[in-house]
Design an enzyme around this catalytic site. Structure first.
Site, PDB file in Angstrom:
ATOM      1  N   LYS A  55       0.868  -1.182   0.000  1.00 28.11           N
ATOM      2  CA  LYS A  55       0.000   0.000   0.000  1.00 28.11           C
ATOM      3  C   LYS A  55       0.899   1.224   0.000  1.00 28.11           C
ATOM      4  O   LYS A  55       2.042   1.156   0.428  1.00 28.11           O
ATOM      5  CB  LYS A  55      -0.869   0.026   1.266  1.00 28.11           C
ATOM      6  CG  LYS A  55      -2.158   0.791   1.091  1.00 28.11           C
ATOM      7  CD  LYS A  55      -3.195  -0.057   0.412  1.00 28.11           C
ATOM      8  CE  LYS A  55      -4.423   0.705   0.045  1.00 28.11           C
ATOM      9  NZ  LYS A  55      -5.512  -0.210  -0.369  1.00 28.11           N
TER      10      LYS A  55
ATOM     11  N   ASP B  67      -6.918   4.013  -4.821  1.00 27.79           N
ATOM     12  CA  ASP B  67      -7.589   3.798  -3.532  1.00 27.79           C
ATOM     13  C   ASP B  67      -8.297   5.135  -3.267  1.00 27.79           C
ATOM     14  O   ASP B  67      -8.520   5.910  -4.217  1.00 27.79           O
ATOM     15  CB  ASP B  67      -6.567   3.435  -2.431  1.00 27.79           C
ATOM     16  CG  ASP B  67      -7.227   2.874  -1.178  1.00 27.79           C
ATOM     17  OD1 ASP B  67      -7.592   1.691  -1.176  1.00 27.79           O
ATOM     18  OD2 ASP B  67      -7.423   3.623  -0.194  1.00 27.79           O
TER      19      ASP B  67
HETATM   20  N1  GLU Z   1      -7.174  -0.079  -3.261  1.00 30.00           N
HETATM   21  C1  GLU Z   1      -7.880  -1.270  -3.653  1.00 30.00           C
HETATM   22  C2  GLU Z   1      -7.920  -2.230  -2.499  1.00 30.00           C
HETATM   23  O1  GLU Z   1      -8.005  -1.806  -1.366  1.00 30.00           O
HETATM   24  C3  GLU Z   1      -7.356  -1.852  -4.960  1.00 30.00           C
HETATM   25  C4  GLU Z   1      -5.916  -2.220  -4.972  1.00 30.00           C
HETATM   26  C5  GLU Z   1      -5.386  -2.651  -6.344  1.00 30.00           C
HETATM   27  O2  GLU Z   1      -6.163  -2.723  -7.296  1.00 30.00           O
HETATM   28  O3  GLU Z   1      -4.195  -2.926  -6.411  1.00 30.00           O
HETATM   29  O4  GLU Z   1      -7.933  -3.420  -2.647  1.00 30.00           O
END
Ligand code: GLU
Length: 447
Positions: free
Chosen positions: A124, A164
């Protein structure tokens, strides 16, 4: 392993990192029993290694605003775990971003990605940059400055960021442009959530919300229920809430509330297609006000300042906004107003007290890492398309997404069915994700 001992250690090392500690506590308490049946995990200190990120990049991001003033933010990328695949997870731009928030999200992402059945590790990142009130040009300059630091930490087989909260297709576009310039390669697989004309997967923007509703359908079906004509209250009005509202309406449910940081919009006759489209304008405006919906649709949407979506009578609650957005008091209010199911779409959207309350009252509950995994799963499908230089049709992507959500539901049932026949989706999701990551870590030795 004793959860309390590991937690005491972690809290001493990371004082005040409450969201991170909350996420770890939730997982450890639900896997403890299974973990202790595997002495080989204990010997390799799997849990002690799994709760700490592999590495954290922190960097300064300096950019110039529209007035010509110099602005400085902090940027981060947390590469949490790469046991089952390259690091994968979104970027969050929000004024409240601190390492604790990104560590909780990276930790959750590791288990979520394991549930998708696809080979993706957990990561993240993001920044304390606040998109609220920013112009398009300011967003572009910030994204470019952010990528000048991030670009050499990532790669299609190394670490693949996506969107996100505060990061959608527009931001991914700006970041990819700068990545391409710096790397001098047209490496589309380095980011997901791209535009559909240059490597983005069809249905990626809808995928988190669509996947959440597919999961909800499986959960309801298993409980002998149906979504048709049910009243749904959801929080937020961003990308995830938009996808969820679209699919809920398509499946015959009635979306009676959406909310924002300023309050709630009640929609007694159910959300319309025009309102769903307008959610996209609201996000693009960077105003962050749900009141705009009531201004645009007077008489159909009624705004109340300072209230949450959980104050509106509903059958099904779908938190789609931010962590800890649903408290124990909210859970009690929901129950009082007739709610009998809550599927968490946001990451860690429900506070521990709310989850325990739902479970103690027999209210159906499923956690975010299972419910919202359709987003990152479709990112995984985007990576596959990029690696093979092809583009699948909407039907192909939707069929695969359906299949993945069904499989996630099956894993929750397999690992979460209790002796009395009740399904504990929190345990199910955590144990299924944990077993996969732990086994891979064990097989890869002490590193
Ligand atoms: N931010 C999204 C999640 O919490 C997607 C992450 C992504 O597609 O890599 O899963």
């Amino acid at each position: 392993m004793k959860t309390a001992d590991i937690m005491a250690n972690l809290a001493a090392k990371h004082p005040g990192e409450n969201e991170y500690l909350q996420a770890v506590q939730e997982v450890l308490e639900s896997i403890e029993e299974v973990y202790n049946q595997h002495p080989e995990f204990e010997k390799a200190k799997i849990v002690e290694r799994m709760v700490e990120p592999d590495r954290i990049f922190t960097f300064r991001v300096t950019w110039v605003d529209d007035k010509g003033d110099v602005q400085t933010n902090l940027g981060y990328r947390i590469q949490f775990n790469s046991a089952i695949g390259p690091y994968k997870g979104g970027l969050r731009f929000h004024k409240a971003v601190v390492p604790s928030m990104l560590k909780f999200l990276g930790f959750e992402q590791t288990f979520k990605n394991a549930l998708t059945t696809l080979p993706m590790g957990g990561a993240k990142g993001g920044s304390d940059f606040d998109p609220v009130g920013k112009s398009n040009d300011e967003i572009m300059r910030f994204c470019q400055a952010f990528m000048t630091e991030l670009w050499n930490c990532i790669g299609p087989d190394q670490d693949i960021p996506a969107g996100d909260v505060g990061v959608g297709g527009r931001e991914i576009g700006f970041m990819y442009g700068m990545y391409k310039k710096l790397a001098r390669e047209y490496n589309t697989g380095v980011l997901t959530g791209k535009g559909s004309t240059w490597g983005g997967s069809i249905l990626r923007p809808e995928a988190t919300g669509f996947g959440a509703l597919y999961f909800t359908q499986h959960l309801l079906e298993t409980a002998g229920k149906n979504i048709k004509d049910k009243k749904v209250a959801l929080s937020g009005f961003g990308n995830v809430a938009w996808g969820a509202a679209t699919k809920a309406k398509e499946l015959g449910a009635k979306v009676v509330a959406i909310s924002g940081p300023d309050g709630v919009c009640e929609i007694p006759d159910g959300i319309t297609d025009e309102m769903i489209d307008y959610m996209l304008d609201m996000r693009a405006s960077n105003r962050n006000k749900v009141e705009d919906m009531a201004t645009k649709f007077p008489g159909k949407a009624k705004f109340t300042a300072g209230k949450k979506a959980w104050s509106v009578a509903c059958d099904i609650a779908l938190p789609c906004a931010f962590q800890n957005e649903l408290s124990e008091d909210d859970a009690k209010e929901l129950e009082k107003n007739g709610c009998w199911c809550c599927c968490e779409v946001s990451n860690m959207g429900c506070q521990p007290g709310a989850i325990h309350y739902f479970q103690s009252k027999g209210i159906l509950f499923a956690p975010g890492k299972a419910v919202n995994a359709g987003g990152v799963a479709t990112s995984g499908l985007e990576m596959t398309q990029n690696a093979s230089h092809i583009s699948w049709s909407a039907k192909e992507v939707d069929d695969k997404l359906h299949f993945i959500m069904q499989s996630i539901h099956e894993q929750c049932v397999k690992y979460g069915t209790q002796p009395d026949g009740r399904i504990d989706y929190v345990k199910g999701a955590n144990i299924a994700g944990f077993m996969k990551v732990a086994t891979a870590m064990l097989e890869q030795g002490i590193i």
